[in-house]
Every structure is written in structure tokens, then in C-alpha cells.
Scaffold this motif. Sequence first.
Motif, PDB file in Angstrom:
ATOM      1  N   GLN A  72     -96.452 -23.180 123.120  1.00  0.00           N
ATOM      2  CA  GLN A  72     -95.202 -22.887 122.417  1.00  0.00           C
ATOM      3  C   GLN A  72     -95.409 -21.933 121.236  1.00  0.00           C
ATOM      4  O   GLN A  72     -94.485 -21.697 120.461  1.00  0.00           O
ATOM      5  CB  GLN A  72     -94.572 -24.194 121.903  1.00  0.00           C
ATOM      6  CG  GLN A  72     -94.277 -25.218 122.987  1.00  0.00           C
ATOM      7  CD  GLN A  72     -93.175 -24.774 123.911  1.00  0.00           C
ATOM      8  OE1 GLN A  72     -93.308 -23.798 124.625  1.00  0.00           O
ATOM      9  NE2 GLN A  72     -92.058 -25.477 123.900  1.00  0.00           N
ATOM     10  N   ARG A 128     -94.042 -28.811 120.490  1.00  0.00           N
ATOM     11  CA  ARG A 128     -94.754 -27.691 119.883  1.00  0.00           C
ATOM     12  C   ARG A 128     -96.217 -27.645 120.313  1.00  0.00           C
ATOM     13  O   ARG A 128     -97.112 -27.436 119.495  1.00  0.00           O
ATOM     14  CB  ARG A 128     -94.668 -27.779 118.341  1.00  0.00           C
ATOM     15  CG  ARG A 128     -93.286 -27.874 117.769  1.00  0.00           C
ATOM     16  CD  ARG A 128     -92.331 -26.855 118.294  1.00  0.00           C
ATOM     17  NE  ARG A 128     -92.813 -25.489 118.122  1.00  0.00           N
ATOM     18  CZ  ARG A 128     -92.409 -24.486 118.872  1.00  0.00           C
ATOM     19  NH1 ARG A 128     -91.555 -24.683 119.860  1.00  0.00           N
ATOM     20  NH2 ARG A 128     -92.875 -23.270 118.656  1.00  0.00           N
ATOM     21  N   ASP A 142     -89.766 -20.806 122.445  1.00  0.00           N
ATOM     22  CA  ASP A 142     -89.220 -21.891 123.271  1.00  0.00           C
ATOM     23  C   ASP A 142     -88.666 -23.041 122.430  1.00  0.00           C
ATOM     24  O   ASP A 142     -89.284 -24.100 122.325  1.00  0.00           O
ATOM     25  CB  ASP A 142     -90.280 -22.427 124.246  1.00  0.00           C
ATOM     26  CG  ASP A 142     -90.662 -21.412 125.285  1.00  0.00           C
ATOM     27  OD1 ASP A 142     -90.010 -20.365 125.360  1.00  0.00           O
ATOM     28  OD2 ASP A 142     -91.638 -21.650 126.027  1.00  0.00           O
TER      29      ASP A 142
END
Length: 253
Positions: free
Chosen positions: A121, A117, A141
Amino acid sequence: AENFLLDFYTTSHPYLHFAVGNLAKKIGVAHSNPVLYYIPKHKALKDFNANFGDELYLVEERPTDSQINVTSFGNPLAIISTEDVMKNLHKDEKYSVDESAYIKARLFDMLIGDWDRHEDQWRWGEYQEGKKIIYKPIPRDRDQAFTKYDGALVFVLMKNVALRHMQTFKEKIKNVKLMNREPYPLDLAFIKNADENEWIKQAKYIQENLSDADIDGAFTNLPDEVQDETIKDIKRKLKLRRNELHQSASTYY
């Protein structure tokens, strides 16, 4: 080396993107809506036929200004990058991040085991409230949700300090601090006012709004061919992680 990296991608389940959106919808976390297509080799691909075509492809919305009307992105005025949000936060006090929405999104990361993360992202929906501009998170993603690392060589590699945050999806989060190594700098930058009570509040919101039936139903749009014991095991683990999410929230705070 290339073959090893390609094999490493098998730690990620290829069809669980479909379930992530269903789960996120139940708790009000922004998400894309992936669709599975068979795309043949054809003239429109031109030179790309060398590498693409005659395969299954997952196609989803990319959170940009061209997609502001996508309901699951929250219908914002604009969609911008993390870098631009940071610039605006430093530029003027009229800009702020919806900390509650961000904390809920981060707890969802932990719930599904998505350790990947980092800054890129995330995209951010822009909203205006009077003279204030509020940014709400749009995670993207989800390649590392529900990952599974096994095998002797992978086990040795995962002992490397630089890779220890890449945790297998299990009944419990093995180490809340480690799995959040990548987004930790973002958490420090964006969460300025929320205290431990807010983390626990958002965790309990997820627990109360993501029932066993919701979890079971979230996986029904996966292809029939992959509806196997693996999916049953993921559902079981997901329910157990949900039940302890308030404890993970407190620990991480």
C-alpha cells in the motif's frame, strides 16, 4: 462465498477517495487525484466488454516512474516499491527514510481509520541530498478509509482474532495497537531514530493544519447524490479523532 465477499465491499464508502486526497493535501501527505468517469461499452474495450463498461469508474494516477511529475506525489527523482526501499536500506548507509514524513503519513492513516496499510500500500519517492538518498512515503489504495462494519453476521466475524484490526470508523480509535497490526512491521523497519516527541509533533501539526473548515470543504467534490447524513456524521467523527490524535500518537509510540 463470492456473493458474501461482494457484499462485504459495501463496508467501504465508494466515493470517499475524493475526500482523502483533499484532506491529505492540507497536511502535506502525498496522494493521488481520483476522477469519476462514466465509461460506456465500446470497441476499445474489446473482450473486456464482457466485464466492464456502462458503469461509473474511479480513475487515478498509479504511483510509478511514469507519474513522477504529479505534483501531489512530490515530484521525486523516481518512485519505487517498499521491497526495493528495504533492499537499498540494507545495502548502503547512504539510503534512508524521511521518518518525520512517514510518521505524519501513518498518523493520517489512523485519523481516517485506514487499517489496510501493508507493504504494497506504499510507494516511495526518491530524493537526493548531497551524497544521500532520501525516501519519502507515497500512500496508495485508500479503500479502507472511513469503513463501516455493521449487521449481525459481520459483528460475529469481527470477533475473530484475525479480523479484529478491521475497525469501524468511530469517534475514537477503539484500539490503536490492533488497528495498526498490518503496518506495524513497516514501522519497526523504517522508524529508527524518531522518539515519542516526534510522533506528538506530527500529530499536532495535523491538528493545527487541518481545521474544521478544511474537513468540511474536503467532501464538497463528492457527488451531490451522496451528500447526506452519512457524510455529516463522518465529518463530525473526523473532527473528534483529530482532536485526540496526539493521544493516539503517544499511545501507539
